[in-house]
Design an enzyme around this catalytic site. Structure first.
Site, PDB file in Angstrom:
ATOM      1  N   CYS A   1       0.805  -1.222   0.000  1.00 52.15           N
ATOM      2  CA  CYS A   1       0.000   0.000   0.000  1.00 52.15           C
ATOM      3  C   CYS A   1       0.840   1.275   0.000  1.00 52.15           C
ATOM      4  O   CYS A   1       0.288   2.376  -0.005  1.00 52.15           O
ATOM      5  CB  CYS A   1      -0.949  -0.010   1.194  1.00 52.15           C
ATOM      6  SG  CYS A   1      -1.997  -1.477   1.215  1.00 52.15           S
TER       7      CYS A   1
ATOM      8  N   HIS B   1      -9.737   2.114   1.029  1.00 50.95           N
ATOM      9  CA  HIS B   1      -8.297   1.946   0.843  1.00 50.95           C
ATOM     10  C   HIS B   1      -8.010   1.372  -0.540  1.00 50.95           C
ATOM     11  O   HIS B   1      -8.316   0.205  -0.811  1.00 50.95           O
ATOM     12  CB  HIS B   1      -7.758   1.021   1.930  1.00 50.95           C
ATOM     13  CG  HIS B   1      -6.265   0.960   2.005  1.00 50.95           C
ATOM     14  ND1 HIS B   1      -5.440   1.631   1.136  1.00 50.95           N
ATOM     15  CD2 HIS B   1      -5.438   0.290   2.865  1.00 50.95           C
ATOM     16  CE1 HIS B   1      -4.191   1.386   1.447  1.00 50.95           C
ATOM     17  NE2 HIS B   1      -4.160   0.578   2.491  1.00 50.95           N
TER      18      HIS B   1
ATOM     19  N   GLU C   1       0.351   5.589  13.728  1.00 51.39           N
ATOM     20  CA  GLU C   1       0.709   6.698  12.848  1.00 51.39           C
ATOM     21  C   GLU C   1       0.502   8.028  13.556  1.00 51.39           C
ATOM     22  O   GLU C   1       1.348   8.929  13.478  1.00 51.39           O
ATOM     23  CB  GLU C   1      -0.104   6.672  11.555  1.00 51.39           C
ATOM     24  CG  GLU C   1       0.260   7.827  10.626  1.00 51.39           C
ATOM     25  CD  GLU C   1      -0.589   7.895   9.369  1.00 51.39           C
ATOM     26  OE1 GLU C   1      -0.204   8.646   8.439  1.00 51.39           O
ATOM     27  OE2 GLU C   1      -1.636   7.204   9.309  1.00 51.39           O
TER      28      GLU C   1
ATOM     29  N   HIS D   1      -1.984   8.245   6.304  1.00 48.67           N
ATOM     30  CA  HIS D   1      -2.270   6.923   5.730  1.00 48.67           C
ATOM     31  C   HIS D   1      -3.557   6.363   6.321  1.00 48.67           C
ATOM     32  O   HIS D   1      -4.316   5.698   5.615  1.00 48.67           O
ATOM     33  CB  HIS D   1      -1.101   5.977   6.013  1.00 48.67           C
ATOM     34  CG  HIS D   1      -1.303   4.600   5.487  1.00 48.67           C
ATOM     35  ND1 HIS D   1      -1.400   4.327   4.135  1.00 48.67           N
ATOM     36  CD2 HIS D   1      -1.450   3.401   6.120  1.00 48.67           C
ATOM     37  CE1 HIS D   1      -1.576   3.029   3.958  1.00 48.67           C
ATOM     38  NE2 HIS D   1      -1.619   2.440   5.148  1.00 48.67           N
TER      39      HIS D   1
ATOM     40  N   PHE E   1       2.077  -3.429   3.907  1.00 52.43           N
ATOM     41  CA  PHE E   1       2.487  -4.727   4.438  1.00 52.43           C
ATOM     42  C   PHE E   1       3.974  -4.952   4.116  1.00 52.43           C
ATOM     43  O   PHE E   1       4.439  -4.641   3.019  1.00 52.43           O
ATOM     44  CB  PHE E   1       1.674  -5.859   3.802  1.00 52.43           C
ATOM     45  CG  PHE E   1       0.284  -6.008   4.365  1.00 52.43           C
ATOM     46  CD1 PHE E   1      -0.191  -5.194   5.366  1.00 52.43           C
ATOM     47  CD2 PHE E   1      -0.567  -7.004   3.882  1.00 52.43           C
ATOM     48  CE1 PHE E   1      -1.471  -5.343   5.890  1.00 52.43           C
ATOM     49  CE2 PHE E   1      -1.847  -7.164   4.383  1.00 52.43           C
ATOM     50  CZ  PHE E   1      -2.305  -6.340   5.384  1.00 52.43           C
TER      51      PHE E   1
ATOM     52  N   LYS F   1      -9.108   8.229   3.065  1.00 48.95           N
ATOM     53  CA  LYS F   1      -9.708   6.884   3.066  1.00 48.95           C
ATOM     54  C   LYS F   1     -11.047   6.837   3.795  1.00 48.95           C
ATOM     55  O   LYS F   1     -11.793   5.859   3.629  1.00 48.95           O
ATOM     56  CB  LYS F   1      -8.734   5.882   3.679  1.00 48.95           C
ATOM     57  CG  LYS F   1      -7.456   5.693   2.872  1.00 48.95           C
ATOM     58  CD  LYS F   1      -6.533   4.678   3.520  1.00 48.95           C
ATOM     59  CE  LYS F   1      -5.226   4.547   2.772  1.00 48.95           C
ATOM     60  NZ  LYS F   1      -4.334   5.721   2.958  1.00 48.95           N
TER      61      LYS F   1
END
Length: 499
Positions: free
Chosen positions: A250, A426, A401, A390, A486, A421
């Site tokens: 991502c 996402h 975050e 994010h 990831f 998002k």
């Protein structure tokens, strides 16, 4: 297809890439241009007083440092012809999007400003047996006038989204047929990645293989690879500069954007199309993330499902689409009279080196990434007053975050933070692409979009830094856009108004 397919793959691809012929009308001719070889008239149809912050940023490793001449065993010393590139600045001159909230930059951003959610029930296939039945699904999309029909029929949707968004970025950037013909195509490149690649093409090939290998699409392998979208687009445009893709889950789009900018800074190119594209809303994509227990199951209220930093969040919502920027060297943009939307200041990548899917508990990788990005851009933490986070609506990710941002920026009352998002879901590898567009649009318009569904914020989150449920005025000095993936991939990129 049968064994009668005789021509080599590349020959077919190059021929098929040529889009629908432009109309004879002069106006239409100026809005389309020829394909890779620059052949005849039936070409590729594209269109149916703030102080300058960048003055401090081009030093250190980016200065044209002397490099020892290489020695060829037969020819003797080879002259180092690398030019001093420390003054080369990168600007954004075009944007292209394909999203659940619209396929034009202004339409997309206006919907964000209005707090419109693009999350809905999945209609592409029967998912009634799945615990998650919602997504940021694109309901209306056409490749007409952008991709040759025969090619569009065979390629995966991630490639369709990529090519359309890329060509829309060129249109948005004012690259007409005449301008295209004047470009040095050896100094134009494409770097658009994908996290998942051609999942549908490959999944269909597996089903065909259950019958016989003779039933398989002969293009299933190349059309499933993540690099082929950039490759096909380059063939269509005839752009012969750097052409590849990066796949870092991502964080893909940000990796592509920063690397594309570096090609310009090093003097290798003048223009780069860059960003990301993904189309994961298919049975194997939905099933895979369900198996990870990563998705929201708020099926009865789709528009409320994606809720970053809210106590009641229960996972992220998958989305699909593409986001592409046209980056350009400043002087080149000026010479062709391009509209400059923003300046790209720099960025950074790091790795958590901790866990395959979980963020580092102390946020070390994210903090290092943000601090390195500020150093690369030559700006201070006080310069940053807008962060497009994010924040995916996951339990651990959102908090870690935010804690990292608090560590990096401290108690900065001017800082505003939001998550695109909350409305788009996402988009995986494409997320950073459309969020870069959102950050640039915030710079252009002076408005930042709301965080929707933030009804009951986490107690550890300082809500005074978060944008509320309505859009807010913001004179953006420097915008930071984060993307994480990831594997512990972290990426941060920065934009500022061009001055």
């Amino acid at each position: 297809m049968s064994a009668a397919v005789a021509p080599p793959l590349c020959t077919w691809i190059v021929a098929a890439c040529l889009s629908a012929t432009c109309g004879a009308d002069d106006k239409d001719k100026k809005r389309c241009y020829g394909g890779g070889g620059g052949g005849g008239g039936g070409g590729s149809g594209l269109f149916g007083t703030r102080r300058h912050l960048a003055a401090r940023r081009r030093g250190g490793a980016r200065s044209g440092m002397p490099i020892a001449a290489s020695l060829h065993p037969e020819r003797g010393p080879v002259e180092n012809k690398k030019s001093d590139t420390k003054q080369r600045r990168v600007v954004v001159t075009g944007m292209g999007v394909v999203t659940p909230l619209g396929h034009e930059p202004d339409e997309f951003y206006n919907n964000l400003l209005q707090g419109v959610s693009g999350i809905s029930e999945i209609e592409a296939f029967d998912c009634s047996s799945y615990p998650t039945r919602i997504a940021g699904e694109i309901k209306s999309f056409s490749t007409d006038g952008w991709v040759a029909p025969k090619l569009a029929k065979r390629m995966d949707k991630f490639m369709q989204y990529l090519i359309v968004a890329g060509k829309k970025a060129l249109e948005n950037g004012g690259i007409t047929e005449d301008i295209m013909n004047e470009l040095d195509k050896s100094r134009c490149g494409v770097l658009i990645g994908s996290a998942m690649g051609g999942m549908k093409v490959f999944s269909d090939a597996i089903e065909a293989l259950r019958v016989s290998y003779r039933k398989m699409n002969p293009f299933c392998v190349p059309f499933a690879t993540t690099n082929m979208g950039s490759a096909i687009l380059a063939m269509d445009l005839g752009w012969m500069g750097p052409n590849y893709s990066i796949s870092t889950a991502c964080a893909t789009s940000n990796f592509c954007i920063l690397n594309a900018a570096n090609h310009i800074i090093r003097g290798e190119t003048e223009l780069m199309l860059c960003g990301g594209s993904d189309a994961p809303i298919i049975p194997i994509g939905l099933g895979g993330f369900v198996a990870c227990r990563a998705l929201s199951q708020r099926n009865n209220d789709p528009t409320k499902a994606s809720r970053p930093w809210d106590v009641d969040r229960d996972g992220f919502v998958m989305g699909e689409g593409a986001g592409v920027l046209l980056l350009e060297e400043l002087e080149h943009a000026k010479q062709r009279g391009a509209e400059i939307y923003a300046e790209f200041l720099g960025g950074s990548f790091t790795c958590d080196a901790y866990h395959m899917t979980e963020p580092h508990p102390e946020g070390k990788g994210v903090i290092l990434c943000v601090e390195n990005a500020l150093a690369d851009a030559g700006v201070t933490k006080e310069d940053i007053n807008y962060v497009n986070a994010h924040a995916t609506s996951t339990q651990m990710g959102d908090l870690k975050e935010f804690e990292a941002l608090a560590r990096c920026f401290g108690q900065n009352p001017q800082l505003r933070v939001n998550s695109t998002k909350s409305m788009t879901g996402h988009l995986l590898g494409a997320a950073g692409g459309i969020e870069a567009v959102a950050a640039i649009q915030a710079i252009r318009t002076g408005w930042i979009h709301p965080n929707i569904n933030l009804d009951n914020p986490e107690k550890n989150v300082d809500v005074s830094l978060l944008v509320g449920s309505q859009k807010e005025r913001c004179d953006v000095k420097v915008a930071l856009s984060n993307s994480f993936g990831f594997g512990g991939h972290n990426s941060s990129i920065l934009f500022a108004p061009f001055k």
